[in-house]
Scaffold this motif. Structure first.
Motif, short mmCIF file in Angstrom:
data_model
loop_
_atom_site.label_atom_id
_atom_site.label_comp_id
_atom_site.label_asym_id
_atom_site.label_seq_id
_atom_site.Cartn_x
_atom_site.Cartn_y
_atom_site.Cartn_z
N GLY A 149 -3.44 -0.23 -15.14
CA GLY A 149 -2.29 -0.56 -15.98
C GLY A 149 -1.47 -1.69 -15.39
O GLY A 149 -1.43 -1.88 -14.17
N VAL A 150 -0.84 -2.45 -16.25
CA VAL A 150 -0.06 -3.62 -15.83
C VAL A 150 1.03 -3.23 -14.83
O VAL A 150 1.34 -3.98 -13.91
N TYR A 151 1.60 -2.06 -15.00
CA TYR A 151 2.67 -1.60 -14.11
C TYR A 151 2.19 -0.54 -13.13
O TYR A 151 2.98 0.15 -12.51
N GLY A 152 0.86 -0.41 -13.01
CA GLY A 152 0.29 0.58 -12.10
C GLY A 152 0.49 2.00 -12.55
O GLY A 152 0.39 2.93 -11.77
N ASP A 153 0.77 2.18 -13.85
CA ASP A 153 1.07 3.52 -14.37
C ASP A 153 -0.17 4.24 -14.91
O ASP A 153 -0.06 5.30 -15.52
N GLY A 154 -1.33 3.69 -14.65
CA GLY A 154 -2.57 4.34 -15.05
C GLY A 154 -3.08 3.85 -16.38
O GLY A 154 -2.31 3.44 -17.24
N ASN A 155 -4.35 3.86 -16.51
CA ASN A 155 -5.04 3.48 -17.74
C ASN A 155 -6.38 4.18 -17.65
O ASN A 155 -6.42 5.40 -17.77
N VAL A 156 -7.43 3.46 -17.36
CA VAL A 156 -8.72 4.07 -17.06
C VAL A 156 -8.65 4.71 -15.67
O VAL A 156 -9.10 5.81 -15.45
N GLY A 157 -8.06 3.97 -14.74
CA GLY A 157 -7.87 4.46 -13.38
C GLY A 157 -6.57 5.23 -13.28
O GLY A 157 -5.73 5.20 -14.18
N PRO A 158 -6.36 5.92 -12.16
CA PRO A 158 -5.15 6.72 -12.00
C PRO A 158 -3.90 5.87 -11.81
O PRO A 158 -3.97 4.69 -11.47
N SER A 159 -2.77 6.50 -12.02
CA SER A 159 -1.49 5.85 -11.79
C SER A 159 -1.33 5.54 -10.31
O SER A 159 -1.71 6.34 -9.44
N LEU A 160 -0.77 4.40 -10.02
CA LEU A 160 -0.49 4.01 -8.63
C LEU A 160 1.02 4.04 -8.36
O LEU A 160 1.45 3.59 -7.30
N GLN A 161 1.77 4.56 -9.31
CA GLN A 161 3.22 4.69 -9.11
C GLN A 161 3.47 5.55 -7.88
O GLN A 161 2.89 6.62 -7.73
N HIS A 162 4.30 5.08 -6.98
CA HIS A 162 4.69 5.79 -5.75
C HIS A 162 3.48 6.10 -4.85
O HIS A 162 3.53 7.04 -4.07
N ILE A 163 2.44 5.30 -4.94
CA ILE A 163 1.21 5.56 -4.16
C ILE A 163 1.48 5.48 -2.67
O ILE A 163 0.86 6.20 -1.89
N SER A 164 2.40 4.63 -2.24
CA SER A 164 2.65 4.50 -0.80
C SER A 164 3.33 5.74 -0.23
O SER A 164 3.36 5.91 0.99
N LYS A 165 3.86 6.59 -1.09
CA LYS A 165 4.43 7.86 -0.61
C LYS A 165 3.34 8.92 -0.44
O LYS A 165 3.55 9.91 0.25
N ARG A 166 2.20 8.70 -1.10
CA ARG A 166 1.12 9.69 -1.05
C ARG A 166 -0.02 9.28 -0.13
O ARG A 166 -0.81 10.12 0.29
N ARG A 167 -0.13 7.98 0.17
CA ARG A 167 -1.24 7.48 0.99
C ARG A 167 -0.70 6.52 2.05
O ARG A 167 0.20 5.73 1.79
N SER A 168 -1.31 6.56 3.21
CA SER A 168 -0.91 5.64 4.29
C SER A 168 -1.46 4.25 3.99
O SER A 168 -2.36 4.08 3.16
N ASP A 169 -0.92 3.26 4.69
CA ASP A 169 -1.42 1.89 4.52
C ASP A 169 -2.90 1.81 4.84
O ASP A 169 -3.66 1.15 4.13
N VAL A 170 -3.32 2.48 5.90
CA VAL A 170 -4.73 2.45 6.29
C VAL A 170 -5.60 3.03 5.18
O VAL A 170 -6.63 2.45 4.82
N VAL A 171 -5.20 4.14 4.60
CA VAL A 171 -5.98 4.76 3.53
C VAL A 171 -6.00 3.87 2.30
O VAL A 171 -7.04 3.73 1.64
N LEU A 172 -4.88 3.23 1.97
CA LEU A 172 -4.85 2.34 0.81
C LEU A 172 -5.80 1.16 1.01
O LEU A 172 -6.55 0.80 0.09
N ILE A 173 -5.76 0.56 2.19
CA ILE A 173 -6.65 -0.58 2.45
C ILE A 173 -8.10 -0.11 2.36
O ILE A 173 -8.93 -0.76 1.71
N GLN A 174 -8.41 1.00 2.99
CA GLN A 174 -9.78 1.55 2.96
C GLN A 174 -10.22 1.82 1.53
O GLN A 174 -11.36 1.54 1.16
#
Length: 110
Positions: free
Chosen positions: A55-80
Motif C-alpha cells: 500500500g502507498v501508506y504501508g497500510d497493507g494491500n496484497v502484503g501485510p500492513s507495515l504501519q508501526h512495523i519498527s515497534k514489532r521488528r528490530s532493524d536487523v530483522v527488517l533488513i533481513q
C-alpha cells in the motif's frame, strides 16, 4: 524425561541465538546500520519497490500492513526480511546499503 526436555529446549534456544548472531554479524547489515538514512529518499524507494503490495501508506494491500512495523521488528530483522527473499511472494531485494538505510528510516515513520 524432564532432562531430555530441558536439553531440547536448550538446543532450540542456542539455535535461535546462533541465527540471530549470524544475522547481526552480516557485513551488509552492519554497514546499513552505520549509515544515516534519509526517510524522504526511503519513501521514494518504498513507492517504487514496496507500495504495490504493502500500500502507498504501508497500510497493507496484497502484503501485510507495515504501519508501526519498527515497534514489532528490530532493524536487523527488517533488513533481513527485505534482503532474504524468505517470505514468498516477497521477492529477494538487496538495495545498496545507503538505499536500504533510507528505506529502513522511512519504515520507522509509518
Amino acid at each position: 524425561m524432564i532432562l531430555l526436555l530441558l536439553v531440547i529446549i536448550l538446543l532450540l534456544l542456542c539455535s535461535l541465538v546462533g541465527v540471530y548472531l549470524y544475522r547481526v554479524s552480516d557485513p551488509y547489515i552492519q554497514n546499513v546500520l552505520t549509515i544515516q538514512g534519509d526517510p524522504q529518499r526511503g519513501h521514494a524507494i518504498f513507492e517504487i519497490n514496496c507500495a504495490g503490495c504493502h500500500g502507498v501508506y504501508g497500510d497493507g494491500n496484497v502484503g501485510p500492513s507495515l504501519q508501526h512495523i519498527s515497534k514489532r521488528r528490530s532493524d536487523v530483522v527488517l533488513i533481513q526480511q527485505v534482503i532474504s527473499g524468505e517470505t514468498p511472494p516477497m521477492p529477494k531485494f538487496q538495495p545498496n546499503p545507503q538505499d536500504m538505510a533510507d528505506l529502513l528510516h522511512y519504515l520507522k515513520t509509518l
